[in-house]
Motif scaffolding. Structure first.
Motif, PDB file in Angstrom:
ATOM      1  N   TRP A   1       0.839  -1.533  -0.149  1.00 59.31           N
ATOM      2  CA  TRP A   1       0.114   0.065  -0.113  1.00 59.31           C
ATOM      3  C   TRP A   1       0.924   1.250   0.094  1.00 59.31           C
TER       4      TRP A   1
ATOM      5  N   THR B   1       2.090   2.179  -3.358  1.00 59.03           N
ATOM      6  CA  THR B   1       1.286   1.765  -4.244  1.00 59.03           C
ATOM      7  C   THR B   1       0.852   3.607  -4.284  1.00 59.03           C
ATOM      8  N   VAL B   2       0.966   3.753  -3.123  1.00 57.93           N
ATOM      9  CA  VAL B   2       0.564   5.938  -2.681  1.00 57.93           C
ATOM     10  C   VAL B   2       1.533   6.795  -2.268  1.00 57.93           C
TER      11      VAL B   2
ATOM     12  N   GLY C   1      -4.292   1.573  -7.115  1.00 57.72           N
ATOM     13  CA  GLY C   1      -4.693   2.480  -6.178  1.00 57.72           C
ATOM     14  C   GLY C   1      -5.801   1.586  -5.245  1.00 57.72           C
ATOM     15  N   ALA C   2      -7.625   1.608  -5.680  1.00 54.86           N
ATOM     16  CA  ALA C   2      -8.486   1.141  -5.684  1.00 54.86           C
ATOM     17  C   ALA C   2      -8.447  -0.214  -4.861  1.00 54.86           C
TER      18      ALA C   2
ATOM     19  N   GLY D   1      -5.883  -0.694  -3.518  1.00 56.01           N
ATOM     20  CA  GLY D   1      -5.211  -0.719  -1.639  1.00 56.01           C
ATOM     21  C   GLY D   1      -6.104  -0.272  -0.921  1.00 56.01           C
ATOM     22  N   GLU D   2      -7.551   0.894  -1.316  1.00 59.22           N
ATOM     23  CA  GLU D   2      -8.181   1.107  -0.687  1.00 59.22           C
ATOM     24  C   GLU D   2      -9.172  -0.268  -0.092  1.00 59.22           C
ATOM     25  N   GLN D   3      -9.082  -1.443  -1.237  1.00 63.39           N
ATOM     26  CA  GLN D   3     -10.832  -2.479  -0.763  1.00 63.39           C
ATOM     27  C   GLN D   3      -9.741  -3.027   0.538  1.00 63.39           C
TER      28      GLN D   3
ATOM     29  N   LEU E   1      -8.400  -1.389   2.803  1.00 67.48           N
ATOM     30  CA  LEU E   1      -7.278  -1.377   4.106  1.00 67.48           C
ATOM     31  C   LEU E   1      -8.275  -1.351   5.768  1.00 67.48           C
TER      32      LEU E   1
END
Length: 292
Positions: free
Chosen positions: A57, A60-61, A80-81, A83-85, A87
């Protein structure tokens, strides 16, 4: 002299029997190289997966999405999407494994003197020494999204009330102290305030204080490694032509995550070989005190 008949078995040694009963109860593996409960294996695997996900993560970010991608496909956005999933999984699961009753139940039953050194002081020391190192290195890695404290006051705030990106070390110390202090309190009296702290929007959460609150239910080196790699790689990757970027855009986060982890482990191994164990543990540990 009367001899004992061969068919009469001698009673087993009581100590051996107790050990066998204990091993069955806790699922301890027997034989050379074993002696750990079964749960330690799945817990180690789960912690490893969580740490890899956290590093991925951050790659990526803090780097991958900072590259100037000039492609006609939204591959960076998909990373990015994804990685957000994840979290809700990474740090909460890691804290559940480390802090939950699975491992901490016996620790909080020990005297404050033992818990204070092996858990609380240990993590506070690691947080402080790591914060100072991160502050120095991140100050040299200009352009990295995670900047160091800009003043002595800012550094003091990070050491005390507003933890930095190393907040999890600070949190581990506070969580163990909290669990030790309230171990005899009614569960509802503990869980209701903890749930209130976890709820979004109830408290001001500057810096990484939000993560500290939300996780009231390794990877000390990787951020500095990533910051230095970001400074080295962001411009060359951004300067690649469309064809060159198309070759790396899909696999780049995976490859860089592996590189960051590998370099971090190599640095840790080298530093400990040189005698710098004080960077990763509280100095002066008694010989009789087991490592945890």
């Amino acid at each position: 002299m009367i001899r004992e008949p061969a068919s009469v078995a001698r009673p087993p040694d009581q100590g051996v029997t107790l050990v066998r009963l204990r091993d069955r109860a806790y699922g301890t593996l027997s034989g050379p190289g074993h002696g750990r409960p079964h749960r330690a294996e799945w817990a180690d695997a789960a912690k490893g997966v969580c740490i890899v996900l956290v590093v991925s993560w951050h790659v990526t970010v803090k780097h991958y999405l900072q590259v100037d991608w000039h492609l006609g496909v939204p591959v960076p956005g998909l990373w990015g999407a994804l990685g957000e999933q994840l979290l809700p999984l990474r740090m909460p699961l890691l804290f559940i494994i480390i802090i939950s009753g699975v491992f901490a139940a016996s620790a909080v039953q020990r005297p404050w003197r033992d818990v204070g050194r092996s858990r609380i002081a240990r993590f506070l020391y690691l947080y402080a020494i790591s914060l100072l190192i991160h502050t120095a290195i991140l100050a040299a890695a200009s352009g990295f999204p995670t900047g160091p404290a800009a003043s002595a006051r800012g550094l003091l705030e990070q050491l005390t009330v507003t933890p930095s990106n190393l907040w999890y070390l600070y949190a581990l110390a506070l969580y163990v102290a909290f669990a030790k202090a309230v171990r005899r309190a009614p569960r509802a009296l503990v869980l209701v305030p903890a749930a209130a702290l976890s709820a979004a929007g109830l408290l001001d959460t500057p810096g990484n204080r939000g993560g500290l609150y939300q996780n009231l239910a390794v990877y000390v080196l990787h951020m500095t490694v990533l910051a230095l790699l970001h400074r080295l790689l962001v411009a060359p990757i951004s300067g690649l032509g469309g064809a060159g970027q198309a070759l790396v855009v899909l696999d780049y986060p995976i490859l860089l995550t592996g590189l960051v982890i590998g370099v971090s482990l190599a640095v840790h191994r080298r530093l400990t070989a040189l005698g710098a164990r004080w960077l990763f543990g509280l100095p002066g540990r008694r010989r009789s005190e087991p490592a945890r």
